[in-house]
Every structure is written in structure tokens, then in C-alpha cells.
Design a protein around this motif. Structure first.
Motif, mmCIF file in Angstrom:
data_model
loop_
_atom_site.group_PDB
_atom_site.id
_atom_site.type_symbol
_atom_site.label_atom_id
_atom_site.label_comp_id
_atom_site.label_asym_id
_atom_site.label_seq_id
_atom_site.Cartn_x
_atom_site.Cartn_y
_atom_site.Cartn_z
ATOM 1 N N TYR A 199 0.846 -1.190 0.000
ATOM 2 C CA TYR A 199 0.000 0.000 0.000
ATOM 3 C C TYR A 199 0.886 1.246 0.000
ATOM 4 O O TYR A 199 1.873 1.321 0.738
ATOM 5 C CB TYR A 199 -0.901 0.023 1.233
ATOM 6 N N VAL A 200 0.515 2.234 -0.825
ATOM 7 C CA VAL A 200 1.290 3.470 -0.952
ATOM 8 C C VAL A 200 0.343 4.659 -0.945
ATOM 9 O O VAL A 200 -0.640 4.684 -1.699
ATOM 10 C CB VAL A 200 2.110 3.482 -2.261
ATOM 11 N N THR A 201 0.632 5.659 -0.090
ATOM 12 C CA THR A 201 -0.119 6.916 -0.158
ATOM 13 C C THR A 201 0.582 7.861 -1.129
ATOM 14 O O THR A 201 1.808 8.000 -1.101
ATOM 15 C CB THR A 201 -0.230 7.599 1.213
ATOM 16 N N ASN A 202 -0.197 8.498 -1.978
ATOM 17 C CA ASN A 202 0.319 9.485 -2.913
ATOM 18 C C ASN A 202 -0.169 10.858 -2.452
ATOM 19 O O ASN A 202 -1.322 11.233 -2.679
ATOM 20 C CB ASN A 202 -0.165 9.191 -4.328
ATOM 21 N N ARG A 203 0.711 11.578 -1.781
ATOM 22 C CA ARG A 203 0.314 12.834 -1.145
ATOM 23 C C ARG A 203 -0.219 13.850 -2.159
ATOM 24 O O ARG A 203 -1.269 14.465 -1.953
ATOM 25 C CB ARG A 203 1.502 13.419 -0.380
ATOM 26 N N ALA A 204 0.501 14.049 -3.255
ATOM 27 C CA ALA A 204 0.089 15.051 -4.231
ATOM 28 C C ALA A 204 -1.129 14.607 -5.031
ATOM 29 O O ALA A 204 -1.992 15.425 -5.366
ATOM 30 C CB ALA A 204 1.258 15.379 -5.163
ATOM 31 N N ALA A 205 -1.211 13.319 -5.336
ATOM 32 C CA ALA A 205 -2.329 12.812 -6.133
ATOM 33 C C ALA A 205 -3.604 12.642 -5.327
ATOM 34 O O ALA A 205 -4.703 12.594 -5.898
ATOM 35 C CB ALA A 205 -1.946 11.478 -6.772
ATOM 36 N N PRO A 259 -8.681 12.389 -1.128
ATOM 37 C CA PRO A 259 -8.167 13.749 -1.094
ATOM 38 C C PRO A 259 -8.382 14.375 0.288
ATOM 39 O O PRO A 259 -9.280 13.946 1.018
ATOM 40 C CB PRO A 259 -9.024 14.459 -2.154
ATOM 41 N N THR A 260 -7.533 15.328 0.782
ATOM 42 C CA THR A 260 -6.594 16.031 -0.072
ATOM 43 C C THR A 260 -5.225 15.325 -0.084
ATOM 44 O O THR A 260 -4.690 14.992 -1.128
ATOM 45 C CB THR A 260 -6.454 17.487 0.400
ATOM 46 N N HIS A 261 -4.626 15.107 1.094
ATOM 47 C CA HIS A 261 -3.273 14.556 1.126
ATOM 48 C C HIS A 261 -3.207 13.325 2.027
ATOM 49 O O HIS A 261 -2.903 13.441 3.215
ATOM 50 C CB HIS A 261 -2.281 15.597 1.636
ATOM 51 N N PRO A 262 -3.450 12.121 1.499
ATOM 52 C CA PRO A 262 -3.255 10.914 2.316
ATOM 53 C C PRO A 262 -1.802 10.829 2.765
ATOM 54 O O PRO A 262 -0.885 11.092 1.995
ATOM 55 C CB PRO A 262 -3.646 9.771 1.375
ATOM 56 N N ASN A 263 -1.605 10.456 4.039
ATOM 57 C CA ASN A 263 -0.290 10.623 4.633
ATOM 58 C C ASN A 263 0.303 9.299 5.104
ATOM 59 O O ASN A 263 1.165 8.727 4.450
ATOM 60 C CB ASN A 263 -0.406 11.614 5.801
ATOM 61 N N SER A 264 -0.164 8.792 6.249
ATOM 62 C CA SER A 264 0.442 7.625 6.886
ATOM 63 C C SER A 264 -0.529 6.455 6.925
ATOM 64 O O SER A 264 -1.746 6.636 6.800
ATOM 65 C CB SER A 264 0.893 7.978 8.305
ATOM 66 N N LEU A 265 0.025 5.260 7.153
ATOM 67 C CA LEU A 265 -0.742 4.022 7.046
ATOM 68 C C LEU A 265 -0.583 3.152 8.280
ATOM 69 O O LEU A 265 0.480 3.121 8.903
ATOM 70 C CB LEU A 265 -0.251 3.221 5.834
ATOM 71 N N ALA A 266 -1.655 2.415 8.616
ATOM 72 C CA ALA A 266 -1.606 1.368 9.636
ATOM 73 C C ALA A 266 -2.537 0.256 9.195
ATOM 74 O O ALA A 266 -3.494 0.491 8.450
ATOM 75 C CB ALA A 266 -2.023 1.904 11.003
ATOM 76 N N LEU A 267 -2.284 -0.960 9.662
ATOM 77 C CA LEU A 267 -3.029 -2.124 9.178
ATOM 78 C C LEU A 267 -3.543 -2.965 10.328
ATOM 79 O O LEU A 267 -2.801 -3.278 11.265
ATOM 80 C CB LEU A 267 -2.117 -2.988 8.293
ATOM 81 N N ASP A 268 -4.810 -3.335 10.251
ATOM 82 C CA ASP A 268 -5.370 -4.414 11.066
ATOM 83 C C ASP A 268 -5.272 -5.657 10.190
ATOM 84 O O ASP A 268 -6.123 -5.906 9.338
ATOM 85 C CB ASP A 268 -6.820 -4.102 11.440
ATOM 86 N N ALA A 269 -4.198 -6.422 10.385
ATOM 87 C CA ALA A 269 -3.899 -7.540 9.487
ATOM 88 C C ALA A 269 -4.950 -8.632 9.570
ATOM 89 O O ALA A 269 -5.274 -9.273 8.558
ATOM 90 C CB ALA A 269 -2.519 -8.099 9.807
ATOM 91 N N ARG A 270 -5.489 -8.871 10.759
ATOM 92 C CA ARG A 270 -6.452 -9.965 10.906
ATOM 93 C C ARG A 270 -7.729 -9.690 10.115
ATOM 94 O O ARG A 270 -8.273 -10.581 9.464
ATOM 95 C CB ARG A 270 -6.786 -10.182 12.386
ATOM 96 N N ARG A 271 -8.192 -8.450 10.164
ATOM 97 C CA ARG A 271 -9.442 -8.105 9.482
ATOM 98 C C ARG A 271 -9.218 -7.564 8.066
ATOM 99 O O ARG A 271 -10.185 -7.274 7.366
ATOM 100 C CB ARG A 271 -10.223 -7.077 10.308
ATOM 101 N N ASN A 272 -7.957 -7.394 7.668
ATOM 102 C CA ASN A 272 -7.635 -6.844 6.358
ATOM 103 C C ASN A 272 -8.242 -5.448 6.190
ATOM 104 O O ASN A 272 -8.919 -5.145 5.214
ATOM 105 C CB ASN A 272 -8.101 -7.772 5.231
ATOM 106 N N VAL A 273 -7.963 -4.596 7.171
ATOM 107 C CA VAL A 273 -8.457 -3.217 7.169
ATOM 108 C C VAL A 273 -7.265 -2.275 7.247
ATOM 109 O O VAL A 273 -6.385 -2.432 8.096
ATOM 110 C CB VAL A 273 -9.407 -2.954 8.352
ATOM 111 N N LEU A 274 -7.255 -1.285 6.356
ATOM 112 C CA LEU A 274 -6.188 -0.296 6.292
ATOM 113 C C LEU A 274 -6.697 1.028 6.858
ATOM 114 O O LEU A 274 -7.829 1.439 6.578
ATOM 115 C CB LEU A 274 -5.764 -0.104 4.835
ATOM 116 N N TYR A 275 -5.859 1.684 7.664
ATOM 117 C CA TYR A 275 -6.189 3.003 8.212
ATOM 118 C C TYR A 275 -5.215 4.025 7.638
ATOM 119 O O TYR A 275 -4.012 3.765 7.531
ATOM 120 C CB TYR A 275 -6.120 2.993 9.735
#
Length: 353
Positions: free
Chosen positions: A289-295, A315-331
Motif C-alpha cells: 500500500y502506498v499513499t500518494n500525497r500530491a495525487a 483527497p486532499t493529502h493521504p499521509n500515513s498508514l496502519a493495518l489491522d492484518a487480521r481483518r484486512n483493514v487499512l487506516y
């Protein structure tokens, strides 16, 4: 495609949201809020969120502005980088309270932009990594002309154990921990990949890579690969041209550079949206998973084949990521831009796959 199956929720929460972490032990999301800057800045805090609804379950007040975070989930601690104060705040997430603040360096005499004598910190902070087994916390000190360093903090005594110099006279933004290999990987804006032993606390390798603006790092232990966001920002390129003797730009960035962790050689180049920033690997599912800040997007890739699997608009600027691996949920923390309302709170998104 990930875009077709992803279920996206989003909640506006507070000013100045930065990094976040998911705790399986607490079944909660923790996000750092700096409160913003200027005279109308709100108090800094860590927010504890419901992982299902993103509702605020608790607020943990901080005395210093919060930016980067790393989690020792088994130990019940969240380490919060206070970038502008060159310190780290230690938060007990079980009892929702601060248990200590570690000052990494003191202020030194310096000159401001007008040539006046001032006192200021010699560096600022970016990423953090915790080695719970050795009771150590690692943090990068951005030094630029002062030289970037790695701070080593003993998590029992909450004292600085060592300051390791030599991360380059440039910003050193990327940090990844290899627990099994007892090493840390650091990138800097000289395009270098630096490897440090977490056992001897020494630099063991330094190589020049093909990543021109390496930012954040995700490490795949099974394949010994590093996934590095290579930004391609014009302002960084201008800074490199001014500050690095003989610098010539050779790659436009906007990619993930896949490097061999042992040699630093380029294995593959994955095109991204504009301004790739945050990166997270779900190794068992082979998802990157990759956040694209400008896009204003989050890209999803197959980490084995490098195939794009979809894009989520945030939008506007996705920044940082965290994962609940068991439930397959991205924050994802999502920051505002200059065209957003001045006093609008920033948000966290929940993406269920």
C-alpha cells in the motif's frame, strides 16, 4: 480490483494529524495530533479511535506536539516523536497516560535567517522504530548540514543510550527495522541506503542507490527486499541542486524503488501517483500500500508481481498508514491542503478490503 471491493469510511477528527498505529491487543487505532501551528493551535494529543467506526474513544493529552509514532503492542506503549522539541513522549496505551518524555539533545547557539543569535535544537525528528526484545527505541535526527544521526533510547530507563553519527549531511527520512537480522535500514536525500547493526549500534554498510528522493521504507524479510517511496518532488529536487555538490537529477521519481536489502541494487521500479509518501507491506497477503500525497490517492499493488491492483481516492493529502492484518483493514491519516478551509479538522480513513 481494490477500488471495486474497498469499503471506505472517513472521519474528520482534529487538527494536525500525522502518523497512526493499530493495536491488536487494545483493538484500537491510535493517531497523533499536533494540534496545528500558530496562535490558534489546539493542544497536542493522541486520539484512541474505534477501529470499526473511527469514533474517538479517548483523548490522551500531551505537553509537546505529536508527529511520528511507533507501537510496542505487547508492552502497551506508544512512542510519539515530538519533532519540533527533539524529544519523544512515551504513552501507556493500556491506562491512557503519559509515562515519560525523553529529551534527545539540548538546544545550541545558532543564527536565525536574519543572522541574529538564537537557541534552537540542532536537529528534528522523523521516523521511530522499537526493538522490544532489546529494550531499545531508535529515532532519526534530521541534521542537514549538521549531519543526520540515529538516537538510541533505552526503553527501561528512558535515557539516551547512544547517538550514532554518520547518516549523511542531508535529511535522512526513511527507517525500517529487521528484527530477525538485527539491523536498521536508513535512507537519506543523498540517495544512500545505510545499514546499522542493532546489536553493536554501528553502521555496517553504506551504498549509493538509484532512488533519488528516498522517503519511507517497507522491509520484506522473506525476500530481503526494501520497498522505498521515491518522491520526485520539485521542491526537494531544487533543495538537492542547491545543497549537494555536483547533483544532477536522473529520475523523475513518483515511484516505489524496490531494492535488494543486502546490496542496495535496484530490483524493480513501480510507478505510483504523484508524491508517493507512506508505504506499508502486508507480507502474508502479498499486498503493498502506498499513499500518494500530491495525487490524493492510495495505490494497492501485488508485492510479488508488482502488478497494480487498484486505487482508492482520499483527497486532499493521504499521509500515513496502519493495518489491522487480521481483518484486512487499512487506516490512513489524511491531511488538509492550502485550498481546504483554514480551521477544518483533518481526518482518518478506514479502508476495508
Amino acid at each position: 480490483m481494490a477500488t471495486a471491493s474497498a469499503q471506505v469510511q472517513r472521519q474528520a477528527l482534529a487538527k494536525g494529524l500525522y502518523e497512526l498505529a493499530y493495536s491488536p491487543h487494545q483493538n484500537a487505532v491510535f493517531v497523533a495530533s499536533s494540534g496545528g501551528f500558530g496562535p490558534d493551535a489546539a493542544p497536542a494529543k493522541v486520539l484512541r479511535l474505534s477501529p470499526q467506526t473511527l469514533a474517538v474513544e479517548r483523548e490522551i493529552p500531551l505537553e509537546r506536539k505529536a508527529f511520528g509514532v511507533t507501537l510496542d503492542d505487547a508492552g502497551g506503549r506508544l512512542y510519539v516523536g515530538n519533532t519540533v522539541d527533539l524529544s519523544v513522549t512515551v504513552v501507556d496505551i493500556v491506562n491512557s497516560r503519559v509515562v515519560g518524555v525523553v529529551q534527545l539533545e539540548e538546544k545550541v547557539a545558532a543564527k536565525d535567517k536574519d543572522g541574529k543569535d538564537v537557541q534552537r535544537y540542532p536537529r528534528d525528528l522523523r521516523e521511530l522504530a522499537v526493538d522490544a526484545a532489546s529494550k531499545r527505541l531508535f529515532l532519526q535526527g534530521h541534521g542537514g548540514a549538521n549531519g543526520s544521526v540515529l538516537y538510541v533510547v533505552n526503553t527501561e530507563t528512558l535515557k539516551v543510550e547512544k547517538i550514532i553519527p554518520g547518516l549523511g549531511n542531508a535529511k535522512a527520512p526513511g527507517l525500517a527495522f529487521d528484527a530477525a537480522g538485527q539491523r536498521l535500514f536508513v535512507t537519506n536525500l543523498l540517495g544512500e541506503l545505510i545499514t546499522l547493526s542493532t546489536r553493536t549500534l554501528e553502521i555496517t554498510n553504506r551504498v549509493k542507490t538509484e532512488a533519488e528522493q528516498p522517503l519511507n521504507i517497507a522491509f520484506d524479510a522473506a525476500t530481503q527486499r526494501l520497498f522505498v517511496t521515491d518522491q520526485g518532488a520539485e521542491n526537494i529536487r531544487a533543495f538537492q541542486t542547491r545543497s549537494i555538490p555536483g547533483f544532477t537529477s536522473k529520475h523523475p521519481g513518483n515511484r516505489v524503488a524496490v531494492l535488494d536489502a543486502n546490496s542496495g541494487k535496484l530490483v524493480h521500479s513501480i510507478p505510483t501517483g504523484a508524491g508517493p509518501m507512506g508505504i506499508l507491506l502486508d507480507a502474508p497477503r502479498k499486498r503493498l500500500y502506498v499513499t500518494n500525497r500530491a495525487a490524493g490517492t492510495v495505490n494497492v499493488y501485488d508485492s510479488a508481481s508488482y502488478a497494480p491492483l487498484g486505487t482508492v481516492s482520499l483527497p486532499t493529502h493521504p499521509n500515513s498508514l496502519a493495518l489491522d492484518a487480521r481483518r484486512n483493514v487499512l487506516y490512513v491519516s489524511v491531511k488538509n491542503g492550502p485550498n481546504d478551509p483554514k480551521d477544518a479538522p483533518e481526518s482518518v480513513a478506514r479502508i476495508g478490503f
